[in-house]
Design a protein around this motif. Structure first.
Motif, mmCIF file in Angstrom:
data_model
loop_
_atom_site.group_PDB
_atom_site.id
_atom_site.type_symbol
_atom_site.label_atom_id
_atom_site.label_comp_id
_atom_site.label_asym_id
_atom_site.label_seq_id
_atom_site.Cartn_x
_atom_site.Cartn_y
_atom_site.Cartn_z
ATOM 1 N N ALA A 138 -3.176 -2.080 -102.975
ATOM 2 C CA ALA A 138 -1.826 -1.988 -103.530
ATOM 3 C C ALA A 138 -1.320 -0.549 -103.391
ATOM 4 O O ALA A 138 -2.122 0.389 -103.304
ATOM 5 N N PRO A 139 0.006 -0.356 -103.379
ATOM 6 C CA PRO A 139 0.524 1.013 -103.394
ATOM 7 C C PRO A 139 -0.037 1.775 -104.597
ATOM 8 O O PRO A 139 -0.101 1.227 -105.702
ATOM 9 N N ILE A 140 -0.470 3.003 -104.371
ATOM 10 C CA ILE A 140 -1.077 3.786 -105.456
ATOM 11 C C ILE A 140 0.020 4.262 -106.394
ATOM 12 O O ILE A 140 0.987 4.897 -105.951
ATOM 13 N N PRO A 141 -0.095 3.945 -107.693
ATOM 14 C CA PRO A 141 0.945 4.369 -108.632
ATOM 15 C C PRO A 141 1.107 5.887 -108.603
ATOM 16 O O PRO A 141 0.131 6.626 -108.580
ATOM 17 N N GLY A 142 2.354 6.353 -108.545
ATOM 18 C CA GLY A 142 2.599 7.798 -108.532
ATOM 19 C C GLY A 142 2.534 8.407 -107.145
ATOM 20 O O GLY A 142 2.745 9.608 -106.980
ATOM 21 N N GLY A 143 2.213 7.588 -106.129
ATOM 22 C CA GLY A 143 2.172 8.108 -104.760
ATOM 23 C C GLY A 143 0.756 8.284 -104.253
ATOM 24 O O GLY A 143 -0.140 8.647 -105.004
ATOM 25 N N SER A 144 0.585 8.033 -102.962
ATOM 26 C CA SER A 144 -0.754 8.113 -102.372
ATOM 27 C C SER A 144 -1.054 9.513 -101.862
ATOM 28 O O SER A 144 -0.212 10.119 -101.194
ATOM 29 N N PRO A 145 -2.252 10.035 -102.119
ATOM 30 C CA PRO A 145 -2.634 11.326 -101.529
ATOM 31 C C PRO A 145 -2.747 11.244 -100.007
ATOM 32 O O PRO A 145 -2.852 12.271 -99.338
ATOM 33 N N PHE A 146 -2.724 10.019 -99.473
ATOM 34 C CA PHE A 146 -2.875 9.843 -98.031
ATOM 35 C C PHE A 146 -1.558 9.442 -97.359
ATOM 36 O O PHE A 146 -1.542 8.987 -96.227
ATOM 37 N N ALA A 147 -0.441 9.626 -98.077
ATOM 38 C CA ALA A 147 0.855 9.175 -97.565
ATOM 39 C C ALA A 147 1.209 9.853 -96.241
ATOM 40 O O ALA A 147 1.715 9.211 -95.319
ATOM 41 N N SER A 148 0.958 11.142 -96.123
ATOM 42 C CA SER A 148 1.276 11.817 -94.863
ATOM 43 C C SER A 148 0.024 12.424 -94.241
ATOM 44 O O SER A 148 0.104 13.168 -93.270
ATOM 45 N N ARG A 149 -1.109 12.110 -94.799
ATOM 46 C CA ARG A 149 -2.399 12.637 -94.304
ATOM 47 C C ARG A 149 -3.388 11.475 -94.354
ATOM 48 O O ARG A 149 -4.279 11.422 -95.184
ATOM 49 N N PRO A 150 -3.228 10.493 -93.438
ATOM 50 C CA PRO A 150 -3.999 9.249 -93.548
ATOM 51 C C PRO A 150 -5.502 9.492 -93.565
ATOM 52 O O PRO A 150 -5.993 10.406 -92.902
ATOM 53 N N ARG A 151 -6.195 8.706 -94.341
ATOM 54 C CA ARG A 151 -7.653 8.773 -94.394
ATOM 55 C C ARG A 151 -8.181 8.086 -93.146
ATOM 56 O O ARG A 151 -8.006 6.878 -92.963
ATOM 57 N N GLY A 152 -8.814 8.836 -92.275
ATOM 58 C CA GLY A 152 -9.284 8.296 -90.999
ATOM 59 C C GLY A 152 -10.624 7.594 -91.155
ATOM 60 O O GLY A 152 -11.500 8.073 -91.872
ATOM 61 N N GLY A 153 -10.773 6.442 -90.490
ATOM 62 C CA GLY A 153 -12.032 5.713 -90.528
ATOM 63 C C GLY A 153 -12.596 5.534 -89.134
ATOM 64 O O GLY A 153 -11.915 5.786 -88.140
ATOM 65 N N ARG A 154 -13.856 5.116 -89.076
ATOM 66 C CA ARG A 154 -14.494 4.815 -87.785
ATOM 67 C C ARG A 154 -14.885 3.349 -87.751
ATOM 68 O O ARG A 154 -15.445 2.817 -88.711
ATOM 69 N N LEU A 155 -14.574 2.711 -86.613
ATOM 70 C CA LEU A 155 -14.935 1.310 -86.440
ATOM 71 C C LEU A 155 -16.445 1.216 -86.223
ATOM 72 O O LEU A 155 -16.995 1.874 -85.345
#
Ligand SMILES: NC(=O)c1ccc[n+]([C@@H]2O[C@H](COP(=O)([O-])OP(=O)(O)OC[C@H]3O[C@@H](n4cnc5c(N)ncnc54)[C@H](OP(=O)(O)O)[C@@H]3O)[C@@H](O)[C@H]2O)c1
Length: 273
Positions: free
Chosen positions: A236-253
């Motif tokens: 769900a959208p993080i209440p108050g804004g996401s810390p990753f909104a402009s700095r996406p959390r990168g993952g590895r497949l």
């Protein structure tokens, strides 16, 4: 009430080990292999390790357009093979949990089924992982069937959550904050010897763990459906804004399996390997 989670109750009763073993997949990544049993594709699977706290993985099924609910539950989004995979994941974890919203909407069923329970017991583990439900401000129904099982069970509630005595067999933990904070929950799990925690949603509690950058692995089943609804997404959208909104959390497949038109994806975030 049925759900991807407690639908497994009926599934466990209907299905035999033989039909479970019949789920076949193609492994697309890594080490491609065609038409192998799901159990074989998952052989040797185990979650990673995180230093200083339990590892956290989330396991969710969505439609192609990213919705995690169909008519208010997850029922119908994943196949039987997906439900078998859920139990394989669960069996590899010390604790498996859900948020109170999922408990209220559909009930939760966090066990692994007889075959995997016997395998865990043979390894010296409790037959089922510790079941965890995290509640916040609203009441929890102590008559929920979740309280009936004989697996170890931990109910985490908020500072003011209305709740009486712990039902028999339930470890009741009251947090010092209105809603239990993810890092505080993980500290309490670690005190109980738990080193890995599988969070099976829902989107609200997933968002709380992401907000604190506490998601290490994501197990995502993509059901071959389009919905076009405004149902909740995986997180769900993080209440108050996401810390990753402009700095996406990168993952590895880490792995891709295909079963019919369904995809089973595994991602890892942070750490090595
Ligand atoms: N597709 C899937 O794989 C999947 C998996 C699971 C669930 N679901 C679906 O998701 C829906 C439920 O999702 P949901 O988001 O409503 O509920 P949820 O994530 O299961 O639980 C959210 C609730 O957890 C409690 N909570 C405690 N600590 C919290 C914290 N630190 N931050 C946020 N919440 C905290 C809050 O309870 P209070 O309200 O009491 O404060 C909050 O309402 C259901 O429809 C279910 O079927 C889908």
């Amino acid at each position: 009430m049925p759900d991807r989670l407690n639908e497994v109750v009926g599934y466990d009763r209907r299905m035999t080990a033989e039909t479970d073993a019949a789920h076949r997949v193609d492994r697309l990544w890594p080490d491609p292999a065609v038409d192998i049993p799901l159990d074989e594709a998952m052989a040797g699977y185990e979650p990673g390790v995180v230093r200083g706290r339990p590892l956290v993985a989330i396991n969710m099924v969505t439609s192609i357009d990213g919705r995690a609910q169909l008519d208010g539950t997850a029922e119908g989004l994943g196949s039987r093979a997906d439900r078998h995979l859920m139990r394989i994941y669960r069996a590899a974890f010390d604790a498996v949990g859900s948020g109170a919203g999922t408990l209220r909407a559909t009930g939760v069923w966090l066990r692994v089924g007889d075959t995997l329970a016997a395998q865990r017991a043979a390894r010296g583990q409790p037959p089922n992982p510790t079941g965890v439900v995290v509640a916040g401000t609203e009441a929890i129904d102590p008559a929920s069937p979740w309280f009936d099982g004989n697996e170890p069970r931990l109910l985490v509630i908020g500072r003011d959550t209305p709740f009486g005595d712990a039902p028999p067999g339930t470890d009741l933990l009251r947090a010092p904050t209105e809603r239990p904070e993810p890092r505080w929950i993980l500290e309490r799990l670690a005190e109980r010897g738990i080193t890995s925690f599988l969070l099976e949603g829902g989107p609200g509690i997933n968002a709380a763990f992401l907000a604190d950058d506490l998601i290490d692995e994501v197990y995502w089943t993509v059901g071959a459906h389009l919905l076009g609804t405004d149902a909740l997404p995986m997180i769900a959208p993080i209440p108050g804004g996401s810390p990753f909104a402009s700095r996406p959390r990168g993952g590895r497949l880490v792995s891709v399996l295909r079963h019919d038109s369904e995809l089973f994806l595994r991602y890892r975030f942070g750490g090595e390997g």
